[in-house]
Write a protein that holds these residues in place. Structure first.
Motif, PDB file in Angstrom:
ATOM      1  N   ARG A 292      36.746  64.472  -6.308  1.00  0.00           N
ATOM      2  CA  ARG A 292      36.353  65.457  -7.302  1.00  0.00           C
ATOM      3  C   ARG A 292      36.055  66.767  -6.603  1.00  0.00           C
ATOM      4  NH1 ARG A 292      32.271  63.658 -12.084  1.00  0.00           N
ATOM      5  NH2 ARG A 292      32.625  65.370 -13.523  1.00  0.00           N
ATOM      6  N   GLY A 293      36.543  67.848  -7.180  1.00  0.00           N
ATOM      7  CA  GLY A 293      36.362  69.143  -6.554  1.00  0.00           C
ATOM      8  C   GLY A 293      34.916  69.506  -6.326  1.00  0.00           C
ATOM      9  N   ALA A 294      34.623  70.117  -5.170  1.00  0.00           N
ATOM     10  CA  ALA A 294      33.295  70.632  -4.826  1.00  0.00           C
ATOM     11  C   ALA A 294      32.262  69.532  -4.695  1.00  0.00           C
ATOM     12  CB  ALA A 294      32.831  71.669  -5.848  1.00  0.00           C
ATOM     13  N   ARG A 295      32.694  68.291  -4.501  1.00  0.00           N
ATOM     14  CA  ARG A 295      31.754  67.194  -4.312  1.00  0.00           C
ATOM     15  C   ARG A 295      32.205  66.358  -3.126  1.00  0.00           C
ATOM     16  NH1 ARG A 295      29.880  64.877 -10.196  1.00  0.00           N
ATOM     17  NH2 ARG A 295      29.648  66.875 -11.241  1.00  0.00           N
ATOM     18  N   GLU A 296      31.282  65.493  -2.659  1.00  0.00           N
ATOM     19  CA  GLU A 296      31.668  64.557  -1.612  1.00  0.00           C
ATOM     20  C   GLU A 296      32.828  63.725  -2.108  1.00  0.00           C
ATOM     21  OE1 GLU A 296      28.845  61.939   0.055  1.00  0.00           O
ATOM     22  OE2 GLU A 296      27.583  63.522   0.847  1.00  0.00           O
ATOM     23  N   SER A 297      33.855  63.598  -1.297  1.00  0.00           N
ATOM     24  CA  SER A 297      35.035  62.840  -1.699  1.00  0.00           C
ATOM     25  C   SER A 297      35.473  61.935  -0.566  1.00  0.00           C
ATOM     26  CB  SER A 297      36.188  63.785  -2.076  1.00  0.00           C
ATOM     27  OG  SER A 297      35.870  64.560  -3.212  1.00  0.00           O
ATOM     28  N   CYS A 298      36.120  60.831  -0.944  1.00  0.00           N
ATOM     29  CA  CYS A 298      36.717  59.961   0.068  1.00  0.00           C
ATOM     30  C   CYS A 298      37.977  60.627   0.601  1.00  0.00           C
ATOM     31  CB  CYS A 298      37.075  58.612  -0.554  1.00  0.00           C
ATOM     32  SG  CYS A 298      35.646  57.660  -1.092  1.00  0.00           S
ATOM     33  N   ALA A 299      38.166  60.567   1.888  1.00  0.00           N
ATOM     34  CA  ALA A 299      39.379  61.116   2.488  1.00  0.00           C
ATOM     35  C   ALA A 299      40.582  60.306   2.015  1.00  0.00           C
ATOM     36  CB  ALA A 299      39.266  61.072   4.008  1.00  0.00           C
ATOM     37  N   GLN A 300      41.688  60.999   1.770  1.00  0.00           N
ATOM     38  CA  GLN A 300      42.883  60.307   1.290  1.00  0.00           C
ATOM     39  C   GLN A 300      43.355  59.256   2.286  1.00  0.00           C
ATOM     40  OE1 GLN A 300      44.384  60.810  -1.867  1.00  0.00           O
ATOM     41  NE2 GLN A 300      45.297  58.866  -1.215  1.00  0.00           N
ATOM     42  N   ASP A 301      43.227  59.526   3.581  1.00  0.00           N
ATOM     43  CA  ASP A 301      43.628  58.546   4.588  1.00  0.00           C
ATOM     44  C   ASP A 301      42.814  57.262   4.469  1.00  0.00           C
ATOM     45  OD1 ASP A 301      45.552  60.228   5.544  1.00  0.00           O
ATOM     46  OD2 ASP A 301      44.382  60.933   7.270  1.00  0.00           O
ATOM     47  N   ASP A 302      41.506  57.401   4.148  1.00  0.00           N
ATOM     48  CA  ASP A 302      40.660  56.212   3.983  1.00  0.00           C
ATOM     49  C   ASP A 302      41.103  55.398   2.765  1.00  0.00           C
ATOM     50  OD1 ASP A 302      39.124  56.827   6.190  1.00  0.00           O
ATOM     51  OD2 ASP A 302      37.571  57.861   5.040  1.00  0.00           O
ATOM     52  N   ILE A 303      41.467  56.085   1.691  1.00  0.00           N
ATOM     53  CA  ILE A 303      41.927  55.378   0.494  1.00  0.00           C
ATOM     54  C   ILE A 303      43.233  54.645   0.783  1.00  0.00           C
ATOM     55  CG2 ILE A 303      42.685  55.667  -1.899  1.00  0.00           C
ATOM     56  CD1 ILE A 303      40.865  58.131  -2.053  1.00  0.00           C
ATOM     57  N   ASN A 304      44.143  55.334   1.457  1.00  0.00           N
ATOM     58  CA  ASN A 304      45.414  54.694   1.808  1.00  0.00           C
ATOM     59  C   ASN A 304      45.186  53.445   2.663  1.00  0.00           C
ATOM     60  OD1 ASN A 304      46.609  56.822   0.481  1.00  0.00           O
ATOM     61  ND2 ASN A 304      47.345  57.843   2.329  1.00  0.00           N
ATOM     62  N   ALA A 305      44.316  53.579   3.654  1.00  0.00           N
ATOM     63  CA  ALA A 305      44.055  52.450   4.553  1.00  0.00           C
ATOM     64  C   ALA A 305      43.433  51.279   3.785  1.00  0.00           C
ATOM     65  CB  ALA A 305      43.119  52.890   5.680  1.00  0.00           C
ATOM     66  N   LEU A 306      42.564  51.583   2.831  1.00  0.00           N
ATOM     67  CA  LEU A 306      41.922  50.525   2.052  1.00  0.00           C
ATOM     68  C   LEU A 306      42.943  49.797   1.172  1.00  0.00           C
ATOM     69  CD1 LEU A 306      39.302  49.117   1.289  1.00  0.00           C
ATOM     70  CD2 LEU A 306      38.935  50.886  -0.457  1.00  0.00           C
ATOM     71  N   MET A 307      43.850  50.559   0.558  1.00  0.00           N
ATOM     72  CA  MET A 307      44.890  49.925  -0.260  1.00  0.00           C
ATOM     73  C   MET A 307      45.751  49.001   0.582  1.00  0.00           C
ATOM     74  SD  MET A 307      46.255  52.691  -3.069  1.00  0.00           S
ATOM     75  CE  MET A 307      46.727  53.914  -1.859  1.00  0.00           C
ATOM     76  N   LEU A 308      46.151  49.461   1.763  1.00  0.00           N
ATOM     77  CA  LEU A 308      46.979  48.649   2.653  1.00  0.00           C
ATOM     78  C   LEU A 308      46.253  47.377   3.082  1.00  0.00           C
ATOM     79  CD1 LEU A 308      48.501  51.443   4.930  1.00  0.00           C
ATOM     80  CD2 LEU A 308      49.635  50.231   3.068  1.00  0.00           C
ATOM     81  N   LYS A 309      44.991  47.511   3.385  1.00  0.00           N
ATOM     82  CA  LYS A 309      44.202  46.352   3.826  1.00  0.00           C
ATOM     83  C   LYS A 309      44.090  45.305   2.725  1.00  0.00           C
ATOM     84  CE  LYS A 309      39.497  45.066   5.205  1.00  0.00           C
ATOM     85  NZ  LYS A 309      38.123  45.575   5.476  1.00  0.00           N
ATOM     86  N   LEU A 310      43.732  45.756   1.515  1.00  0.00           N
ATOM     87  CA  LEU A 310      43.514  44.820   0.415  1.00  0.00           C
ATOM     88  C   LEU A 310      44.820  44.169  -0.038  1.00  0.00           C
ATOM     89  CD1 LEU A 310      40.966  46.976  -1.612  1.00  0.00           C
ATOM     90  CD2 LEU A 310      40.458  44.861  -0.371  1.00  0.00           C
ATOM     91  N   ALA A 311      45.881  44.973  -0.154  1.00  0.00           N
ATOM     92  CA  ALA A 311      47.176  44.408  -0.537  1.00  0.00           C
ATOM     93  C   ALA A 311      47.681  43.452   0.537  1.00  0.00           C
ATOM     94  CB  ALA A 311      48.184  45.520  -0.788  1.00  0.00           C
ATOM     95  N   GLY A 312      47.389  43.768   1.807  1.00  0.00           N
ATOM     96  CA  GLY A 312      47.780  42.886   2.901  1.00  0.00           C
ATOM     97  C   GLY A 312      47.089  41.543   2.849  1.00  0.00           C
ATOM     98  N   GLN A 313      45.969  41.468   2.124  1.00  0.00           N
ATOM     99  CA  GLN A 313      45.253  40.199   1.949  1.00  0.00           C
ATOM    100  C   GLN A 313      45.779  39.415   0.749  1.00  0.00           C
ATOM    101  OE1 GLN A 313      41.218  41.573   1.554  1.00  0.00           O
ATOM    102  NE2 GLN A 313      40.960  41.965   3.752  1.00  0.00           N
ATOM    103  N   GLY A 314      46.873  39.906   0.154  1.00  0.00           N
ATOM    104  CA  GLY A 314      47.474  39.210  -0.983  1.00  0.00           C
ATOM    105  C   GLY A 314      46.887  39.564  -2.323  1.00  0.00           C
ATOM    106  N   LYS A 315      46.114  40.638  -2.391  1.00  0.00           N
ATOM    107  CA  LYS A 315      45.443  41.003  -3.637  1.00  0.00           C
ATOM    108  C   LYS A 315      46.296  41.965  -4.465  1.00  0.00           C
ATOM    109  CE  LYS A 315      40.883  40.545  -1.490  1.00  0.00           C
ATOM    110  NZ  LYS A 315      40.609  39.230  -2.099  1.00  0.00           N
ATOM    111  N   HIS A 316      46.055  41.903  -5.779  1.00  0.00           N
ATOM    112  CA  HIS A 316      46.642  42.904  -6.670  1.00  0.00           C
ATOM    113  C   HIS A 316      45.638  44.044  -6.766  1.00  0.00           C
ATOM    114  CE1 HIS A 316      47.919  44.249 -10.986  1.00  0.00           C
ATOM    115  NE2 HIS A 316      48.352  45.072 -10.043  1.00  0.00           N
ATOM    116  N   VAL A 317      46.004  45.195  -6.218  1.00  0.00           N
ATOM    117  CA  VAL A 317      45.128  46.363  -6.177  1.00  0.00           C
ATOM    118  C   VAL A 317      45.565  47.345  -7.264  1.00  0.00           C
ATOM    119  CG1 VAL A 317      44.236  48.252  -4.763  1.00  0.00           C
ATOM    120  CG2 VAL A 317      44.828  46.059  -3.698  1.00  0.00           C
TER     121      VAL A 317
END
Length: 490
Positions: A292-317
């Protein structure tokens, strides 16, 4: 201007709200049901009880024409037996359930007392004060059965809900549910609890909302069971990018709801409303990855890494994004990261804010008498400023509509750049905060007054800006709060 980065955080599941009644499904196969009364309403209750497999004993000295017609044609299941006499205390012996239809309140109370003394749950038609349970509207796709209750507050509303659900569930669902029953033992025997079984049943559910099962479908599904067991099927980890719309959960697509209902993990943005999250599978883990603009935000790289990790565990993300994922939602970056890792990814489009705004104010963004072009523009670059590559001369054209996303803090700069390219200061403009949400507010005026108009909108809500001749036609949405235009200086 840069914003601080934060890490994705898990959100606590929402608490189950209070229930007026506990929805349960009662097995009446081969069990005795008592029905007192011979009215048309009693005939419907008798048919319903028998359809559930009950042996219905009907006590009615003077059965109505509707009751006699039911007895003549019989029920879909169970049995119907007429006893042409009033009910008495002895009728409750061996009964699993009792239903009475009486005009007299005192008789309804006596019937309830007799049933309770025999330990039999009782319902008295249209007399909730003497009921242990109530009947609701029924959607029948047996073995899929849906019951709808308004706790007696609005039966007609319950019927309207039933009609809406009826349109969503194909009649062929009955056949698919029967097929599920036939292969259920094979699934339990061959597939491990957890991801394997869920992967199979999700693939099954995708088929169940399509055409009716054909001759070879059962054999095909049994082959799928073996493919999932041996790891040969593609039913592993995957990611679905889902558009959550501007906030109102009723603006979700059916496909979006199905994705939320099948998710193992939901990664959602700050702007996603609680009402949308309420539609998700209750067991799904929810993680806020706020952007969200002008607020603390998660870095896009962190979100990408989290999606890869969870999907790699066989989960539907499910990556749940406000509006439409493909419009200023950074979906391109996420798709590229998932493709590079070989993770299957699909996209469910959503209603973008510009569409919702147009609907709320009753304006066609491409009204042929006022606009021959429509442009969506971001007012927020990676550096936190207006993008340097914007073609302001193009945006300042007459007979065009421009929508600025994330541009509220740059409103003064937007106005200055457009006026410098010759756009008239009185060009119609609109700014809308919290579109389709509680507290939605809208300002309408001329281009020159846009910054002051935005300043009068509620703080903290996302703001969308519209500029162009079409906005002269805007009418305030029924639930929107109009913000008056500021007075011109003397």
């Amino acid at each position: 201007m840069s914003t601080r980065s934060r890490k994705p955080s898990e959100a606590a599941p929402t608490r189950l709200g209070a229930l007026a009644r506990l929805p349960v499904f009662f097995d009446l196969q081969g069990r005795r049901a008592v029905l007192a009364g011979g009215s048309p309403g009693a005939a419907w209750k008798a048919e319903l009880l028998a359809a559930a497999g009950a042996d219905v004993a009907i006590y009615a000295p003077e059965p109505s024409d509707e009751m006699q017609a039911l007895l003549a044609r019989g029920a879909a299941a169970g049995t119907l037996a007429l006893h042409a006499r009033p009910w008495a205390i002895d009728v409750f012996a061996g009964a699993a359930i009792a239903v009475g239809d009486f005009e007299d309140e005192a008789e309804a109370k006596a019937f309830r007392c007799g049933a309770r003394a025999a330990g039999v749950p009782v319902n008295t038609v249209d007399k909730p004060g003497t009921c242990d349970f109530i009947f609701g509207s029924v959607v029948n796709r047996s073995p899929v059965v849906i019951g709808i209750s308004t706790d007696g507050a609005a039966p007609i509303l319950g019927q309207a809900v039933r009609r809406k659900i009826e349109t969503l569930l194909p009649a062929s669902l009955t056949e698919w549910a029967g097929l599920a029953r036939r292969i259920r033992d094979a699934v339990l025997d061959r597939l491990a609890p957890g991801p394997q079984r869920r992967a199979f049943w999700e693939a099954f559910a995708d088929r169940a909302f399509g055409p009716a099962p054909a001759g070879g479908d059962e054999a095909d599904l049994r082959r799928l069971i073996e493919a999932v067991r041996t790891g040969q099927s593609a039913a592993g980890g995957r990611v679905t990018l889902v558009g959550a719309g501007p906030g109102d959960p009723e603006l979700l697509t059916l496909k979006a709801v199905r994705a939320l209902q099948s998710a193992d993990v939901i990664l959602f943005d700050d702007l996603v409303s609680d009402g949308v999250l309420e539609l998700a599978r209750r067991e799904a883990k929810r993680m806020m990855v706020g952007k969200r603009g002008a607020r603390e935000s998660c870095a896009q790289d962190d979100i990408n890494a989290l999606m890869l990790k969870l999907a790699g565990q066989g989960k539907h993300v499910v990556r749940l994004k406000s509006g439409d994922p493909m419009i200023f939602g950074r979906a391109g970056e996420e798709i590229a990261a998932l493709d590079a890792a070989g993770i299957p990814v699909s996209v469910v489009p959503g209603v973008t804010s510009a569409q919702a705004m147009a609907a709320r104010i009753g304006v066609s963004l491409t009204h042929r008498e006022h606009a021959q072009g429509l442009t969506f523009v971001t007012g927020h670059s990676r550096a936190g400023t207006l993008p340097e590559t914007l073609d302001w001369a193009h945006l300042a054209r007459p007979h065009a509509t421009t929508i600025f996303y994330m541009g509220a803090r740059r409103a003064a700069e937007i106005v200055a750049r457009l006026e410098a390219e010759g756009m008239a200061p009185e060009t119609p403009a609109i700014a809308m905060a919290g579109i389709s949400r509680a507290g939605e507010a809208v300002w309408r005026g001329g281009l020159r007054d846009l910054p002051a108009g935005i300043a009068g909108l509620p703080t903290g809500a996302p703001v969308l800006i519209g500029i162009g001749a079409v906005f002269a036609l805007a009418r305030m949405g029924r639930d929107a709060t109009p913000v008056p235009a500021p007075r011109a200086a003397c």
